[in-house]
Design an enzyme around this catalytic site. Structure first.
Site, short mmCIF file in Angstrom:
data_model
loop_
_atom_site.label_atom_id
_atom_site.label_comp_id
_atom_site.label_asym_id
_atom_site.label_seq_id
_atom_site.Cartn_x
_atom_site.Cartn_y
_atom_site.Cartn_z
N GLN A 147 -8.73 7.34 27.18
CA GLN A 147 -7.77 7.21 28.27
C GLN A 147 -7.37 8.58 28.79
OE1 GLN A 147 -6.90 6.01 24.99
NE2 GLN A 147 -5.73 4.13 25.26
N TYR A 333 16.25 4.25 -15.87
CA TYR A 333 15.40 3.24 -16.49
C TYR A 333 13.95 3.70 -16.43
CZ TYR A 333 19.44 0.18 -16.24
OH TYR A 333 20.68 -0.36 -16.39
N GLY A 445 21.19 -9.81 -18.18
CA GLY A 445 20.12 -10.17 -17.26
C GLY A 445 18.88 -9.32 -17.40
N ASN A 481 14.43 -7.31 -12.38
CA ASN A 481 14.81 -6.71 -13.66
C ASN A 481 14.09 -5.39 -13.85
OD1 ASN A 481 14.44 -9.93 -14.13
ND2 ASN A 481 16.37 -9.18 -14.90
#
Length: 550
Positions: A147, A333, A445, A481
């Site tokens: 183009q 974690y 949990g 978790n």
């Protein structure tokens, strides 16, 4: 193993001996004991003065530094860093690792070549392929090819964007300009290379890297669209097509759908993410993205734990920690799995136990092996926490310890059986044993999936079971978790590493990331994290070129 791999880290972290049972709190200087927190305080004051709105102030809320603000040794390295430097916002290497995954898509050339030859009656040769690759490497970063009056991207801003190809046919590969080729023979050990080439065959596949700055500004689903647009335009230009002819639609279909391999699948609307986002990256794909197996192939522990580190950062820190929860605490974690050589120590113990008793991949693939290996490794890990109180302080959260012990048990079981499902079973058994011993695993949990996971390890039913390599962050019960998903990815790698397999799940993905032009070095994941923590990693996608000089 006479020398515990984590001892040096414990001695560096704490004044007391690792075996000492007493320590002191509250007299350590608070946040001032940390160079990084001190830097944050000073920077926060400058920000507040400049903008007129208060900012960082660690004296608000729970006082920091009541305990030792300990450094962390990045496992497999001699580098000690502060925990803050392992938050992905503060670590350019971690950001780039995810950028390099998100901005990648694999697109076959086979359908497009068939269209060229059968619909347009034109010849496809190594020369025309090289010409096309020259064209698409101009276009992919954001330049125009067919183009006029088109705005384009500055090459220096998008220098990380390019397209390469690979094939299992050595003759074809040798005829294409080597600048555009991922050479399977050079990148992989001979036996792995032969396996991968046999899987690919005569097919030719493009590995597309769109600019980091684009995927950061937009999202992962943009990758295949950006790629398809530039591929389509480049095909039109390189093979001199009329842009409006009917075959153009076939090229668009090939580039957008027919032979497109995303790094992550589309997520359900309730999670509202398209392709190439972390929640859609299967564990087996992540294992193949990590390239440790082609350089550390004689060390299945190193290979497996490099995958754990990759997944812990991506799934825990970025996906669950920010996309899903919006918090900052998930970092620790993840770091438990790739710092201080703790998981390394436990897993090398398991590997040696397996080698001595069975031989790698030689144990019966049954529950007797799971019970034997996972129990032995779990009790070894729990004994270390009992023997070295400093180890408990290092991994101060029950969920950190549960993840590390279970990962070692799962990987070791997979080393024994050569099967990821029995490795996963070893993980769940470890969780049961750990909870029986310590009465808890982690926060409320944390162990949701561990209480129900054993029921669908060996049952493959809708929404209830899959081979571990095919599972991912969006697998039912795995969705929220932390302290699991990176470890699952490592367990999916473990049997393949023990057996010396060339790939885990998809050979095309394995080859696509065996690329020296990538910004992040996927052969040395933990080493790159350390470089990022030391502020020595140079990322892509920076905007200094278009901002005021300082």
């Amino acid at each position: 193993m006479a020398d515990k791999l984590f001892i040096n880290a414990l001695k560096k972290k704490f004044e007391e001996s690792p075996e000492e049972k007493k320590t002191t709190f509250y007299t350590l200087g608070g946040w001032k004991q940390s160079e990084r927190k001190t830097e944050f305080v000073n920077a926060g004051k400058e920000v507040a003065a400049k903008r007129g709105i208060p900012q960082y102030n660690p004296d608000i809320g729970t006082p920091l530094g009541q305990r030792v603000l300990m450094p962390y040794q990045v496992s497999t390295t001699d580098t000690y860093v502060e925990g803050d430097d392992l938050h992905f916002v503060n670590n350019a290497a971690m950001q780039q690792m995810w950028d390099d995954i998100r901005r990648t898509v694999i697109v076959g050339l086979n359908h497009a070549h068939a269209v060229i030859e059968k619909r347009l009656g034109k010849e496809v040769t190594p020369e025309t392929i090289t010409h096309y690759l020259e064209t698409v490497n101009h276009a992919m970063p954001g330049a125009a090819v067919v183009q006029e009056h088109m705005v384009e991207t500055h090459p220096a801003l998008v220098a990380d964007s390019y397209v390469k190809v690979f094939t299992g046919n050595d003759e074809i590969a040798d005829e294409i300009d080597p600048a555009f080729v991922i050479d399977i023979n050079k990148q992989f050990p001979e036996d792995q290379a032969e396996t991968l080439k046999a899987e690919v065959g005569d097919g030719i596949w493009q590995v597309v890297r769109i600019p980091t700055i684009v995927s950061r500004t937009c999202d992962g689903a943009t990758t295949s669209r950006w790629s398809a647009m530039q591929i389509g335009m480049s095909m039109i230009s390189a093979y001199k097509q009329a842009a409006g002819e009917a075959a153009t639609g076939d090229f668009a279909y090939a580039a957008k759908h027919a032979e497109v391999i995303h790094m992550g699948t589309y997520l359900p609307v309730r999670r509202a993410r398209g392709e190439n986002e972390p929640g859609g990256v299967p564990f087996g794909y992540l294992a193949d993205i990590c390239q440790s197996s082609r350089v550390n192939y004689e060390d299945p522990v190193r290979v497996s734990l490099d995958v754990v580190a990759t997944g812990a950062m991506l799934y825990d820190q970025i996906w669950l920690g920010s996309y899903m929860s919006g918090g900052v605490g998930f970092t620790q974690y993840a770091t438990a799995a790739y710092t201080d050589n703790i998981l390394d120590d436990f897993t090398y113990f398991g590997k040696e136990y397996v080698e001595d008793k069975y031989g790698l991949c030689e144990a019966p693939n049954n529950m007797d092996t799971v019970l034997d290996v996972a129990t032995e490794v779990t009790f070894y890990g729990l004994e270390q926490y009992e023997e070295y109180p400093a180890l408990l302080e290092d991994q101060f959260g029950g969920s950190q310890r549960a993840a590390v012990v279970a990962a070692a048990a799962g990987c070791s079981t997979a080393f024994a059986t050569g099967n990821a499902q029995t490795g996963l079973s070893g993980w769940y058994l470890s969780m049961y044993l750990h909870k029986e011993q310590h009465s808890r695993l982690g926060f409320y949990g944390y162990d949701l999936q561990d209480q129900c996971g054993a029921s669908n390890v060996f049952s493959i039913r809708g929404d209830e079971g899959l081979p571990l390599e095919l599972r991912g962050p969006n697998y039912p019960n795995y969705a929220m978790n932390v302290g699991h998903q990176g470890e699952y990815a490592g367990i999916s790698q473990a049997p393949h590493a023990a057996r010396g397999d060339a790939f885990v799940f998809n050979p095309l993905v394995k080859i696509a990331f065996a690329d020296d032009n990538l910004v992040f070095d996927f052969t040395n994941v933990r080493g790159e994290f350390a470089k990022g923590a030391l502020r020595e990693f140079e990322p892509a996608g920076e905007r200094a070129l278009i901002t005021p000089a300082k």
